[in-house]
Design an enzyme around this catalytic site. Sequence first.
Site, PDB file in Angstrom:
ATOM      1  N   GLY A  33     -35.465 -28.607   6.290  1.00 27.36           N
ATOM      2  CA  GLY A  33     -34.510 -29.674   6.546  1.00 27.36           C
ATOM      3  C   GLY A  33     -33.657 -29.389   7.765  1.00 27.36           C
ATOM      4  N   SER A  34     -32.777 -30.333   8.078  1.00 27.56           N
ATOM      5  CA  SER A  34     -32.017 -30.245   9.322  1.00 27.56           C
ATOM      6  C   SER A  34     -31.078 -29.042   9.357  1.00 27.56           C
ATOM      7  CB  SER A  34     -31.224 -31.539   9.539  1.00 27.56           C
ATOM      8  OG  SER A  34     -30.339 -31.783   8.464  1.00 27.56           O
ATOM      9  N   THR A  35     -30.417 -28.743   8.250  1.00 27.96           N
ATOM     10  CA  THR A  35     -29.515 -27.585   8.237  1.00 27.96           C
ATOM     11  C   THR A  35     -30.311 -26.288   8.262  1.00 27.96           C
ATOM     12  OG1 THR A  35     -27.946 -28.899   6.936  1.00 27.96           O
ATOM     13  CG2 THR A  35     -27.529 -26.547   7.093  1.00 27.96           C
ATOM     14  N   GLY A  86     -30.642 -25.679   2.652  1.00 24.53           N
ATOM     15  CA  GLY A  86     -29.618 -26.700   2.533  1.00 24.53           C
ATOM     16  C   GLY A  86     -29.729 -27.449   1.216  1.00 24.53           C
ATOM     17  N   ASP A  88     -29.031 -31.770  -0.514  1.00 26.34           N
ATOM     18  CA  ASP A  88     -28.616 -33.154  -0.310  1.00 26.34           C
ATOM     19  C   ASP A  88     -27.305 -33.448  -1.025  1.00 26.34           C
ATOM     20  OD1 ASP A  88     -31.002 -33.949   1.189  1.00 26.34           O
ATOM     21  OD2 ASP A  88     -32.048 -33.628  -0.699  1.00 26.34           O
ATOM     22  N   LYS A  98     -32.025 -31.549  -4.221  1.00 26.65           N
ATOM     23  CA  LYS A  98     -32.789 -31.248  -3.026  1.00 26.65           C
ATOM     24  C   LYS A  98     -34.063 -32.092  -3.036  1.00 26.65           C
ATOM     25  CE  LYS A  98     -33.343 -26.957  -1.919  1.00 26.65           C
ATOM     26  NZ  LYS A  98     -33.113 -27.358  -0.490  1.00 26.65           N
ATOM     27  N   GLY A  99     -34.705 -32.180  -1.878  1.00 34.33           N
ATOM     28  CA  GLY A  99     -35.955 -32.903  -1.810  1.00 34.33           C
ATOM     29  C   GLY A  99     -35.972 -34.067  -0.852  1.00 34.33           C
ATOM     30  N   GLY A 101     -36.362 -33.903   2.161  1.00 30.79           N
ATOM     31  CA  GLY A 101     -37.453 -33.624   3.091  1.00 30.79           C
ATOM     32  C   GLY A 101     -38.800 -33.472   2.423  1.00 30.79           C
ATOM     33  N   GLU A 107     -39.664 -25.322  -2.311  1.00 37.73           N
ATOM     34  CA  GLU A 107     -38.295 -24.803  -2.258  1.00 37.73           C
ATOM     35  C   GLU A 107     -37.906 -24.192  -3.606  1.00 37.73           C
ATOM     36  OE1 GLU A 107     -36.459 -27.928   1.054  1.00 37.73           O
ATOM     37  OE2 GLU A 107     -36.234 -28.344  -1.080  1.00 37.73           O
TER      38      GLU A 107
END
Length: 224
Positions: A33-35, A86, A88, A98-99, A101, A107
């Site tokens: 993910g982005s982070t 990271g 959400d 999470k998820g 992405g 993960e």
Amino acid sequence: MTQDELKLAVAKAAIEYITPKLDKESIVGVGTGSTANFFIAELAGIKHLFAGAVASSDESAKRLQDLGIEVLELNDINEMVVYVDGADEFDPQLNLIKGGGAALTREKIVAAVAKEFICIVDDTKQVEVLGDYPLPVEVIPMARSYVSRELAKLNAQPVYRQGVVTDNGNVILDVEDLDISDAKALEVKINNIVGVVTNGLFAQRNADLLLMGCADGVQTLTAK
């Protein structure tokens, strides 16, 4: 600070936190993910301090390899000192959603193996009760309609994430309007639906530590 600046700040804080824990034999788990991408970029600066990394997605594996970090298969290692990823959403108990992405299954597997799970987020991810963000559920393709009907029995609205196929060859249902007042119990209940691979609740194995970027710096949080 912009959201990207907050993500960079927590990525740097995570590097500072994990560095004393590393040695030449250490394996680092890396999320998606982005982070997590900011963390991967910062990890390159200390790649001489550890043996290699396990990635939770093909995308993260490629980023690591492009930076000269050896990517190892989870089946080939015995232990992992830390996993950094990271989220959400997170609640005061450091339960996570999470998820976003679509990498939730890998993960969750990598997090289960790691001795310590460090979550890195900006302060927009903080909630009192999980559920503002739709809960991703990874599903075997042939079971999508059946699982959707079962999820609807929870007074929730499953939405098929069209055009998305996970690294495992499965599909994603994003479940809206869920009551997640008991995250641990709901995680087990959804996972027990036949055809579900796993769901994006990280409550049975939540974060051990959370680093949150906010306007006045990075806060370190532990479960309440």
